[in-house]
Design an enzyme around this catalytic site. Sequence first.
Site, PDB file in Angstrom:
ATOM      1  N   ASP A 190      26.509  32.297  38.862  1.00  0.00           N
ATOM      2  CA  ASP A 190      26.229  33.484  37.354  1.00  0.00           C
ATOM      3  C   ASP A 190      25.730  34.429  37.934  1.00  0.00           C
ATOM      4  OD1 ASP A 190      25.931  35.079  35.536  1.00  0.00           O
ATOM      5  OD2 ASP A 190      24.562  33.709  33.930  1.00  0.00           O
ATOM      6  N   CYS A 195      40.521  44.796  31.742  1.00  0.00           N
ATOM      7  CA  CYS A 195      41.802  45.198  31.664  1.00  0.00           C
ATOM      8  C   CYS A 195      41.517  44.713  29.816  1.00  0.00           C
ATOM      9  CB  CYS A 195      42.712  43.989  32.235  1.00  0.00           C
ATOM     10  SG  CYS A 195      42.141  42.195  32.079  1.00  0.00           S
ATOM     11  N   ALA A 247      33.442  38.531  40.100  1.00  0.00           N
ATOM     12  CA  ALA A 247      33.984  37.627  39.779  1.00  0.00           C
ATOM     13  C   ALA A 247      35.217  37.784  40.169  1.00  0.00           C
ATOM     14  CB  ALA A 247      34.557  38.167  37.600  1.00  0.00           C
ATOM     15  N   ALA A 248      35.865  36.600  41.219  1.00  0.00           N
ATOM     16  CA  ALA A 248      37.142  37.214  42.395  1.00  0.00           C
ATOM     17  C   ALA A 248      38.072  36.585  41.925  1.00  0.00           C
ATOM     18  CB  ALA A 248      36.354  37.076  43.561  1.00  0.00           C
ATOM     19  N   ALA A 249      37.634  34.983  40.917  1.00  0.00           N
ATOM     20  CA  ALA A 249      39.419  34.206  41.177  1.00  0.00           C
ATOM     21  C   ALA A 249      40.207  35.159  40.763  1.00  0.00           C
ATOM     22  CB  ALA A 249      39.375  33.622  40.248  1.00  0.00           C
ATOM     23  N   LYS A 262      41.897  40.927  44.071  1.00  0.00           N
ATOM     24  CA  LYS A 262      40.967  42.714  44.595  1.00  0.00           C
ATOM     25  C   LYS A 262      40.456  41.947  45.654  1.00  0.00           C
ATOM     26  CE  LYS A 262      40.913  43.820  39.685  1.00  0.00           C
ATOM     27  NZ  LYS A 262      41.731  42.312  39.340  1.00  0.00           N
TER      28      LYS A 262
END
Length: 487
Positions: A175, A246, A124-126, A130
């Site tokens: 997904d 988070c 889940a990069a956006a 990271k």
Amino acid sequence: MAQISQQFIEHIEKQLPESVPLDDLLSACQCPLRKSIRANTLKMSPQELRQEFESHGYKLLPIPWCEEGFWVDEDEKALPENLGNWLPHLEGQCYIQEASSMLPVKALLHDFECHEESAFLDMAAAPGSKTTQLTAKINNQGLVVANELSSSRIKGLHYNLQRCGVTNSVLCHTDARHFGESTPEFFDAILLDAPCGGEGTVRKDEQALANWNIDAVRAISQLQKDLIVSAYKALKPGGRLVYSTCTLSKEENQEVCQHLLDLYGDSIQIKPLTDLFEGANKAITKEGYLHVYPNLYDCEGFFVACFEKKPSDVLITDNTSNQNTRFSFSPISSEHYTSASTHTSLFGWDIGPIKQQLWQKDNRGKSLEIWYLPKSTEKLCRHIKLNRYGIKLMEISKHGVKLHHQAAISFGHTFSKQHIELNAQQAEDYYQGKDIFLDTPIKAPTNKEFMVTFKQTPLGLVKHLGNKLKNNLPRDLVRDKTFNQLP
């Protein structure tokens, strides 16, 4: 003042360890979040970033778990609101990133041996904080798959990877629950910074806990469990998985990790994070995870767990058919390599060392595109469809060879010819999409394609017309307001 639901207060009070008094947590949640920034070591050292800030009167404080990261002490001097338009940021020399979000990459790479064939997945990069931290730490080695489900966030992710000089990544838009089935045991290391309730972000989002309810927590916890199982299946034996959020509730953290262990505890084990950095003991759980409450390090709330999949004696084989209709590239031909290398030699750029990673692609018969693809890209494409591939370097057409913007951003540091150093005002003008008029016009060179730099950092390409440099910055990268000096 942050609005905190009474339901959340009653819920979290039951989960807090004795070392974290409820009043301390709630008090920290009402404090403004300290701003932080990370040097992108592909383009700038931490020492250079610190010197740049301190030369303008700012005080930087080191972040204990990230050698490239700093808090900005705004009690000393406040940052400008539009720091994203500062030239070093636009050039990719630094990244504005919350301090606790630098923890997952630290955990993923701690004592991890990376090599040229290593394959990484950021599930889940956006927006890319990271991913860019990871690629800088491994110095663009191996393959990094940056996946993002949200189509609206793919463009921003690509922009951040591009400006930071990332060359070893490909983008995927799927997904992430499908990776386990699509790419079984493909990746050496996986980062799952999972979608979450965001309870730990209340210091920058005053409404993050205003409408909290337990049903939403439980619903997203089920998604997180599906994602972590997918990550486990996509991980090679001997590989490493980091799960992070988070948020603060155990339902999205410890319980998700326990779900993984309940299913696969015989083949995966916890890698304790006790010694990840000096002072980590303040946030260590009994399992060996990091549960960072906002009051512990004066940052956002965060959770990080690290797992290692046990080695297997079974040889992993790729049984996927080579018949792949998704991969539209072919290895660069001798003819086109000669054309490409002849053109790049005008810039003093020797593409010989990357020849094995050069591929060609037909552009609907109009031209031929030359791309730089990370290793294992073709193999990966047998399994999943990619959204963006590597780096587009140039196009070959009946009009000749023309470099692409990404070639300059990613490889321009190796150009020894055909580049022009701009002054600060000219650099600002360039990012604003303006042409650059020269104080001393000269006869236009035969090859009009030039790269422009600012403080020796590549900005992009121009067309040299003798009395001016015609701006070739892609229009979607133009910024209306830029500045070169911190106030």
